[in-house]
Design a protein around this motif. Structure first.
Motif, PDB file in Angstrom:
ATOM      1  N   MET A  71       0.842  -1.187   0.000  1.00 50.69           N
ATOM      2  CA  MET A  71       0.000   0.000   0.000  1.00 50.69           C
ATOM      3  C   MET A  71       0.888   1.252   0.000  1.00 50.69           C
ATOM      4  O   MET A  71       1.924   1.294   0.674  1.00 50.69           O
ATOM      5  CB  MET A  71      -0.887   0.015   1.244  1.00 50.69           C
ATOM      6  N   GLU A  72       0.446   2.265  -0.712  1.00 48.49           N
ATOM      7  CA  GLU A  72       1.219   3.504  -0.785  1.00 48.49           C
ATOM      8  C   GLU A  72       1.260   4.200   0.589  1.00 48.49           C
ATOM      9  O   GLU A  72       2.290   4.729   0.983  1.00 48.49           O
ATOM     10  CB  GLU A  72       0.609   4.446  -1.829  1.00 48.49           C
ATOM     11  N   PHE A  73       0.132   4.196   1.327  1.00 47.22           N
ATOM     12  CA  PHE A  73       0.070   4.881   2.613  1.00 47.22           C
ATOM     13  C   PHE A  73      -0.159   3.861   3.729  1.00 47.22           C
ATOM     14  O   PHE A  73      -1.158   3.131   3.710  1.00 47.22           O
ATOM     15  CB  PHE A  73      -1.057   5.913   2.625  1.00 47.22           C
ATOM     16  N   ASP A  74       0.752   3.786   4.668  1.00 47.88           N
ATOM     17  CA  ASP A  74       0.603   2.866   5.798  1.00 47.88           C
ATOM     18  C   ASP A  74       1.177   3.520   7.058  1.00 47.88           C
ATOM     19  O   ASP A  74       2.379   3.607   7.207  1.00 47.88           O
ATOM     20  CB  ASP A  74       1.310   1.552   5.510  1.00 47.88           C
ATOM     21  N   PRO A  75       0.333   4.025   7.956  1.00 45.71           N
ATOM     22  CA  PRO A  75      -1.125   3.938   7.888  1.00 45.71           C
ATOM     23  C   PRO A  75      -1.702   5.024   6.998  1.00 45.71           C
ATOM     24  O   PRO A  75      -1.051   6.032   6.720  1.00 45.71           O
ATOM     25  CB  PRO A  75      -1.527   4.170   9.343  1.00 45.71           C
ATOM     26  N   LEU A  76      -2.940   4.791   6.575  1.00 42.95           N
ATOM     27  CA  LEU A  76      -3.684   5.796   5.824  1.00 42.95           C
ATOM     28  C   LEU A  76      -4.513   6.597   6.823  1.00 42.95           C
ATOM     29  O   LEU A  76      -5.269   6.022   7.604  1.00 42.95           O
ATOM     30  CB  LEU A  76      -4.603   5.102   4.812  1.00 42.95           C
ATOM     31  N   GLY A  77      -4.340   7.892   6.832  1.00 45.04           N
ATOM     32  CA  GLY A  77      -5.121   8.761   7.714  1.00 45.04           C
ATOM     33  C   GLY A  77      -6.390   9.224   7.019  1.00 45.04           C
ATOM     34  O   GLY A  77      -6.331   9.714   5.892  1.00 45.04           O
ATOM     35  N   VAL A  78      -7.512   9.012   7.663  1.00 43.63           N
ATOM     36  CA  VAL A  78      -8.807   9.397   7.096  1.00 43.63           C
ATOM     37  C   VAL A  78      -9.608  10.130   8.159  1.00 43.63           C
ATOM     38  O   VAL A  78      -9.547   9.780   9.336  1.00 43.63           O
ATOM     39  CB  VAL A  78      -9.599   8.141   6.620  1.00 43.63           C
TER      40      VAL A  78
END
Lengths: 308, 227
Positions: A71-78
């Motif tokens: 995954m490009e973002f780890d973690p993904l912030g949402v």
């Protein structure tokens, strides 16, 4: 069927008008599957062209594919109530080039749908918390550059963390009252609702505050702040701001620069989600971000204060 | 009979020891605890689901105050950093004003003060809440009849003018404040409007003092004139 002899003999141009030289006897070729380039359908080999008989002799084939899909973002912030796009990236085993292969991952899901849901590669924040999201590829060749007669297909399942944070604070009430009658020392109590991107209360979460710096307190009091994470029951946060019962008599106070409220994910790094600004705390007045009071509905986001 | 008595005493001892051990074990490291009960000042009845707040007595707070809700028997337990505290609270839905505001404490000296020490419990703190009254109102522009949400409501204790509280209406221009049954002066100010002062005519003439009976509700319509 690829007839190199005919291409050379008849000088058939490609789409850019280029032709193969008439004296061409050998060389290498690369074939690319234009419908599935990201999946690694890229093959190369060697060919011997017999000009006399006009045919090509096949030499060998190389499997090229994506290695180590991640995954490009780890973690993904949402943000709760908002969405964020994730991508699956992988280097090509022959070129080394990093490719976005998200299109080859049609199946996405999360571990906890109360925190986040997945719609393809779009991750939607439901409520503050931490979970993981995953994707699964179609069957395709993954692996190293390899000379082989066939390229085995497999499926990969990359994962990443998902941090869903509250979006902002909304002022519910703002009260200033006398706490010490001796010097008319006041305290300001601002009650905020912790909300998502749609203004909906996010329920009980843990938060803390931070300051860029703290000035000298001329009231000779020690001010206790909330710079460690603690729960806010029902997503309601009341900030009590005052210098307390000062012992110096006349006017006194302190300035705390750039107050920020941070969401504390369990076991993770706190994330800022509201920046009220400077606290100018005097014995007889308290301003936050330059305001002596906030009307209800005032929005405090990470970028600052928005009046209703 | 003797055997029964022995068993009963043993049971009491086990419960007492268990309570002591449980309380000591539950206090998080670096903290002490304050426990007690919230009761109605007149009836002595326990008050369930009341908010209890610990206000540092010598260390002013710029952040969240430690608070909790009482259980069904009105009991509460707070874990606090060592130091002196004033214990206050409220249950506004049942007309008990928030005594954390000095102007709303019937008697300032009646609020319990405790000293918390690390690892030590302070038990049997009693908070006595007095029922107050509800002051409801709307603040509108006299010209447009739109709510004036930038207005401020100032309540000053008429029996001690050094005690006051200032708050704002909601986004509809409405307010609902639970006040103690003590005399108050009510003023409303807003940028761009002339100040408004509560006045009423009684047997002694015009008065600015508003005094509400316990468990009563008063509605006030405030229309602000532009300057």
């Amino acid at each position: 069927m690829l007839d190199f002899g005919r291409l050379i003999r008849d000088q058939i141009p490609d789409k850019d008008g280029r032709t193969l030289p008439l004296d061409l006897a050998s060389g290498t070729y690369r074939l690319r599957d234009l419908t599935d380039h990201a999946a690694g359908g890229l093959y190369e080999g060697k060919v011997i062209v017999d000009k006399t008989y006009g045919h090509a002799a096949y030499s060998c084939m190389v499997c090229c594919g994506s290695e180590f899909a991640s995954m490009e973002f780890d973690p993904l912030g949402v943000i709760a109530g908002g969405s964020g796009d994730q991508s699956v990236m992988a280097p090509n085993s022959c070129t080394g080039q990093q490719n976005n292969i998200t299109g080859d991952f049609p199946t996405w899901w999360t571990d906890n749908t109360a925190i986040a849901t997945a719609n393809k590669n779009q991750i939607h924040g439901v409520g503050p918390g931490t979970t993981n999201h995953h994707a699964q590829s179609i069957p395709m060749y993954f692996g190293f550059k390899e000379y082989a007669s066939s390229c085995p297909q497999s499926q990969q399942k990359p994962s990443a963390g998902t941090n869903v944070t509250p979006d902002h604070l909304v002022v519910q009430s703002d009260t200033t009252s006398v706490v010490c009658t001796t010097n008319q020392t006041v305290r300001r109590d601002i009650t905020y609702s912790e909300v998502d991107a749609n203004g909906k209360n996010v329920g009980t979460i843990s938060t803390e505050e931070q300051f860029a710096s703290k000035g000298t307190n001329t009231c000779n009091t020690t001010i206790q702040t909330s710079e460690t994470c603690s729960p806010d029951v029902g997503g309601i946060l009341t900030d009590h701001i005052g210098v307390g019962c000062n012992s110096v008599g006349g006017s006194c106070g302190v300035t705390f620069k750039t107050q920020k409220w941070l969401y504390c994910p369990s076991g993770g790094t706190p994330v800022p989600f509201a920046t009220p600004g400077d606290l100018v705390i005097q014995n007889n007045s308290v301003t936050v971000g330059g305001y002596a009071s906030f009307p209800p509905g005032t929005k405090i986001s990470v970028s600052g204060i928005t009046l209703p | 009979m003797k055997a029964k008595l022995t068993w009963l005493l043993l049971l009491v001892l086990i419960v007492a020891l268990g309570y002591g051990t449980l309380t000591a074990q539950n206090i998080p490291a670096g903290l002490g605890s304050v426990g007690g009960q919230v009761v109605d000042a007149h009836t002595g009845e326990p008050i369930a689901k009341a908010t209890v707040i610990a206000e540092p007595d010598d260390i002013p707070a710029a952040g969240k105050l430690v608070n909790t809700l009482t259980d069904d028997s009105g009991r509460f337990l707070l874990y606090l950093a060592p130091g002196p505290y004033v214990i206050a609270g409220s249950k506004e839905q049942d007309l008990y004003p928030n005594t954390d505001h000095a102007a709303f404490a019937t008697e300032l000296d009646s609020l319990p003060k405790v000293i918390v020490r690390e690892g030590r419990p302070v038990r049997d703190v009693i908070l006595r809440f007095e029922k107050g009254a509800r002051l409801n109102g709307s603040i509108l522009s006299a010209q447009t009849h739109e709510p004036v949400i930038t207005s401020r409501i100032l309540l000053t204790r008429a029996d001690n003018t050094r005690l006051w509280i200032s708050t704002g209406p909601d986004s509809y221009g409405r307010f609902a404040i639970v006040v103690p049954a003590r005399p108050f002066k009510l003023q409303v100010t807003a940028p761009g409007y002339r100040p408004w002062v509560f006045k009423q005519v009684n047997l002694n003439g015009e008065s600015e003092v508003l005094r509400l009976s316990p468990e009563s509700t008063k509605e006030v319509l405030i229309q602000l004139d532009p300057q």
